[in-house]
Write a protein that holds these residues in place. Structure first.
Motif, short mmCIF file in Angstrom:
data_model
loop_
_atom_site.label_atom_id
_atom_site.label_comp_id
_atom_site.label_asym_id
_atom_site.label_seq_id
_atom_site.Cartn_x
_atom_site.Cartn_y
_atom_site.Cartn_z
N THR A 52 31.25 33.77 -9.07
CA THR A 52 31.94 32.99 -10.10
C THR A 52 31.20 31.68 -10.30
OG1 THR A 52 33.41 31.93 -8.46
CG2 THR A 52 34.19 33.97 -9.48
N TYR A 53 31.22 31.19 -11.53
CA TYR A 53 30.54 29.94 -11.87
C TYR A 53 31.38 29.17 -12.86
CZ TYR A 53 27.06 26.69 -13.67
OH TYR A 53 26.40 25.54 -14.04
N GLU A 54 31.71 27.92 -12.51
CA GLU A 54 32.51 27.08 -13.40
C GLU A 54 32.23 25.62 -13.10
OE1 GLU A 54 37.17 26.54 -14.84
OE2 GLU A 54 36.66 27.84 -13.15
N LYS A 55 31.93 24.87 -14.15
CA LYS A 55 31.68 23.43 -14.05
C LYS A 55 30.61 23.11 -13.00
CE LYS A 55 36.30 22.14 -15.61
NZ LYS A 55 37.56 21.42 -15.29
N ARG A 57 29.81 24.60 -10.43
CA ARG A 57 30.15 24.98 -9.05
C ARG A 57 30.13 26.50 -8.97
NH1 ARG A 57 29.68 20.21 -6.50
NH2 ARG A 57 30.77 21.13 -4.72
N ASN A 59 30.39 30.21 -6.56
CA ASN A 59 30.86 30.95 -5.40
C ASN A 59 30.17 32.31 -5.39
OD1 ASN A 59 33.24 29.15 -4.45
ND2 ASN A 59 33.66 29.49 -6.62
N ARG A 97 30.57 28.87 -0.95
CA ARG A 97 31.80 28.51 -1.62
C ARG A 97 31.70 27.12 -2.24
NH1 ARG A 97 32.87 32.93 -1.89
NH2 ARG A 97 34.53 34.18 -0.98
N ASN A 98 31.96 27.04 -3.53
CA ASN A 98 32.14 25.77 -4.24
C ASN A 98 30.99 24.80 -4.02
OD1 ASN A 98 33.66 24.14 -5.99
ND2 ASN A 98 34.50 22.98 -4.27
N ILE A 99 29.76 25.26 -4.26
CA ILE A 99 28.61 24.37 -4.16
C ILE A 99 27.92 24.31 -5.53
CG2 ILE A 99 28.27 24.85 -1.72
CD1 ILE A 99 25.92 26.61 -2.45
N THR A 100 27.03 23.33 -5.69
CA THR A 100 26.35 23.17 -6.96
C THR A 100 25.36 24.30 -7.19
OG1 THR A 100 24.57 21.84 -6.01
CG2 THR A 100 26.54 20.66 -6.79
#
Length: 203
Positions: A52-55, A57, A59, A97-100
């Protein structure tokens, strides 16, 4: 069931006016999709990874997933260009998880030489292109680290040997029975033990 991406640039033109024409058109279409200019989405299967990719960030959860599949997915979701050698054939297992995007690419491409191109103003620059080069030769890296470590140990041994020489000179002036001479002697023995330990690390 996997989706199919295809290019159909040579289909017959004109309306279909009867059952026979319709049958042959459908037959032609099936043969075309089976044999000509076809790229299957399952070439970029998500069966063994989730992304997943959003803003900015990202995963990723992957288990023996095709790296090309993940890179293709990232390129589409992040709207960037990712170029890699045609011979790229690597399976990866990782969970992030939740990294740039930049950090995710660093994790994914840790075994490769690569270059990232940015666009936009300096403070608001974003990734626009990624160029992946050849895979890093791990054996070469290990040898370099090994040689560097040996050089450090050898340097330390030489340093202790110089200290011992200096202490022996001072010991010859003071004598072994004097208080200062005994300190020199103890220090020499300590350095000699250290040198023996360092030499064992080289073997």
């Amino acid at each position: 069931m996997p989706k199919i991406r295809y290019s159909a640039s040579k289909l017959p033109a004109g309306p279909i006016t009867d059952t026979t024409s319709s049958f042959f058109f459908i037959l032609f279409l099936l043969l075309f999709l089976t044999c000509n200019n076809i790229s299957y989405a399952n070439d970029f299967s998500s069966d063994n990874y989730e992304l997943t990719y959003e803003k900015n960030r990202i995963n990723i959860s992957a288990s023996e997933a095709d790296l090309k599949s993940i890179l293709f997915d990232i390129a589409e979701k992040a709207n960037i260009s990712i170029r890699y050698p045609a011979s790229l054939d690597t399976k990866i297992t990782l969970k992030i998880r939740n990294i740039t995007l930049k950090k995710a690419l660093k994790r994914l491409l840790k075994d490769f030489n690569y270059s990232i191109i940015y666009s936009g103003a300096k403070k608001q620059a974003s990734i626009s292109e990624v160029f992946i080069l050849q895979k890093i030769k791990r054996s070469t890296r290990v040898n370099r680290n090994s040689n560097s470590n040996e050089a450090r140990i050898t340097s330390r041994i030489n340093s202790y040997e110089r200290r011992i020489e200096s202490l022996k000179k001072n010991l010859s002036k003071e004598g072994e029975n004097s208080a200062r001479g005994k300190r020199y002697l103890n220090q020499i023995k300590s350095y000699e033990k250290t040198i023996e330990r360092l030499k064992r690390q080289l073997n």
